[in-house]
Design a protein around this motif. Sequence first.
Motif, short mmCIF file in Angstrom:
data_model
loop_
_atom_site.label_atom_id
_atom_site.label_comp_id
_atom_site.label_asym_id
_atom_site.label_seq_id
_atom_site.Cartn_x
_atom_site.Cartn_y
_atom_site.Cartn_z
N UNK A 198 0.82 -1.20 0.00
CA UNK A 198 0.00 0.00 0.00
C UNK A 198 0.86 1.26 0.00
N UNK A 199 2.02 1.23 0.65
CA UNK A 199 2.85 2.43 0.67
C UNK A 199 3.35 2.80 -0.72
N UNK A 200 3.55 1.80 -1.60
CA UNK A 200 3.92 2.12 -2.97
C UNK A 200 2.73 2.66 -3.75
N UNK A 201 1.54 2.18 -3.42
CA UNK A 201 0.32 2.74 -4.02
C UNK A 201 0.18 4.21 -3.65
N UNK A 205 0.18 7.99 -5.98
CA UNK A 205 -0.92 8.96 -6.08
C UNK A 205 -0.57 10.35 -5.54
N UNK A 206 0.61 10.52 -4.97
CA UNK A 206 0.91 11.79 -4.29
C UNK A 206 1.00 12.99 -5.22
N UNK A 207 1.54 12.81 -6.42
CA UNK A 207 1.84 13.96 -7.26
C UNK A 207 1.07 14.03 -8.56
N UNK A 208 0.26 13.03 -8.87
CA UNK A 208 -0.59 13.13 -10.06
C UNK A 208 -1.69 14.13 -9.77
N UNK A 209 -1.88 15.09 -10.67
CA UNK A 209 -2.76 16.22 -10.36
C UNK A 209 -4.24 15.83 -10.33
N UNK A 210 -4.64 14.90 -11.16
CA UNK A 210 -6.06 14.52 -11.25
C UNK A 210 -6.15 13.00 -11.07
N UNK A 211 -6.20 12.55 -9.82
CA UNK A 211 -6.12 11.11 -9.55
C UNK A 211 -7.22 10.69 -8.58
N UNK A 212 -7.76 9.51 -8.82
CA UNK A 212 -8.72 8.88 -7.92
C UNK A 212 -8.15 7.53 -7.51
N UNK A 213 -8.19 7.22 -6.22
CA UNK A 213 -7.64 5.96 -5.70
C UNK A 213 -8.77 5.07 -5.20
N UNK A 214 -8.74 3.81 -5.63
CA UNK A 214 -9.64 2.79 -5.13
C UNK A 214 -8.80 1.63 -4.61
N UNK A 215 -9.02 1.25 -3.35
CA UNK A 215 -8.36 0.09 -2.77
C UNK A 215 -9.40 -1.00 -2.54
N UNK A 216 -9.08 -2.21 -2.95
CA UNK A 216 -9.97 -3.34 -2.77
C UNK A 216 -9.26 -4.39 -1.92
N UNK A 217 -10.03 -5.23 -1.27
CA UNK A 217 -9.48 -6.21 -0.32
C UNK A 217 -9.03 -7.46 -1.08
N UNK A 218 -8.02 -7.28 -1.94
CA UNK A 218 -7.56 -8.34 -2.82
C UNK A 218 -6.04 -8.33 -2.92
N UNK A 219 -5.51 -9.39 -3.56
CA UNK A 219 -4.08 -9.49 -3.79
C UNK A 219 -3.69 -9.05 -5.19
#
Length: 246
Positions: A198-201, A205-219
Motif C-alpha cells: 500500500x505504501x507504494x500505491x 498517487x501523491x503527485x498526479x494532479x487529477x487522480x482517484x484511488x480505489x483500494x480493494x481487499x484483494x491481492x
Amino acid sequence: MANVKVNDLNMYYKVCGEGEPLVILQEAGIEISSMYNVLDAFAENYQVIALDNRGAGRTDMPDEPYSIEMMVEDTIGLMDKIGITSAHFLGISMGSRIALVTAVKYPERVKSLILNVAAVSFPDVFKSILDVSLENADLREKLLQKTGIVFIQKYPPNPESFLRQLKAMADFDGRDYLDQIKAPTLVINGTKDHLVPVELTEELTLEISDVKLVLVDEGHYFFALTPELLIKYALDFLEELKRKRF
C-alpha cells in the motif's frame, strides 16, 4: 487478431468492440488469450486494443534487455500502424508503467489512465531477490516456479523473455514522472498485494494532479481472479469522464 511489424518486432494484437479506443497493456508474461473475459467486458462499450508485449504471447521475444521505455515505443508504434490517434489506457502491473510513461512522453495520445496493481518503483526486497536469482540457477528456477501462473497459459513466454520483462520493471523508477501526468487517472490496487504494498500505491498517487484511488481487499492477481472488480471500477471511471465531457 493479427500480426503487424512494429519497430523491430512482429507484434500480435487484437481489436474488438466499437466506441472510444481503449488500449489494454498487460502484466509481465500475460498474453491476450488469458484476458478474453476482461477484453470482452470492455468491448461492450469501447473499441478495445490489446497487444502481447515484447517477450510475451505471440509477439517476438528478442534476446536482448527490455525496458519500459522500449515497450512504450512498441505501443505507440502499434497505434500508428492501426490508425489510433488517442485512447484511454488501462495498464496492469507492468502495463501500468508502460501506460504511465506513455502519458508523459505522448500526452496527446492518452485520454485517461487506469492503473491497476500499479507502482512507479519496484520494492527493494524484490529487486534484490530478482538480481540474485538472475545470477543463481537454483534461485532462478524457484522464482519461475512461484510465477507458474504465467507458464500455464495457452501462449506462455519463455523463461528468459519473462525474466527480461521482470528486469525491465525492476530497473524502472517513474517517481520523477508523476507530476508530469495531466491525464485523469484512476489507481485501483489491492490491500493484500505483497508485490505492490500500500505504501507504494500511496507513493503513486501523491503527485498526479487529477487522480482517484480505489483500494480493494484483494491481492496482486485480482485482475485475473476477480476481474469483475477491475471492470466495474474502470467502467464507472470512464463513464464519469464521459458525463463530464457532455
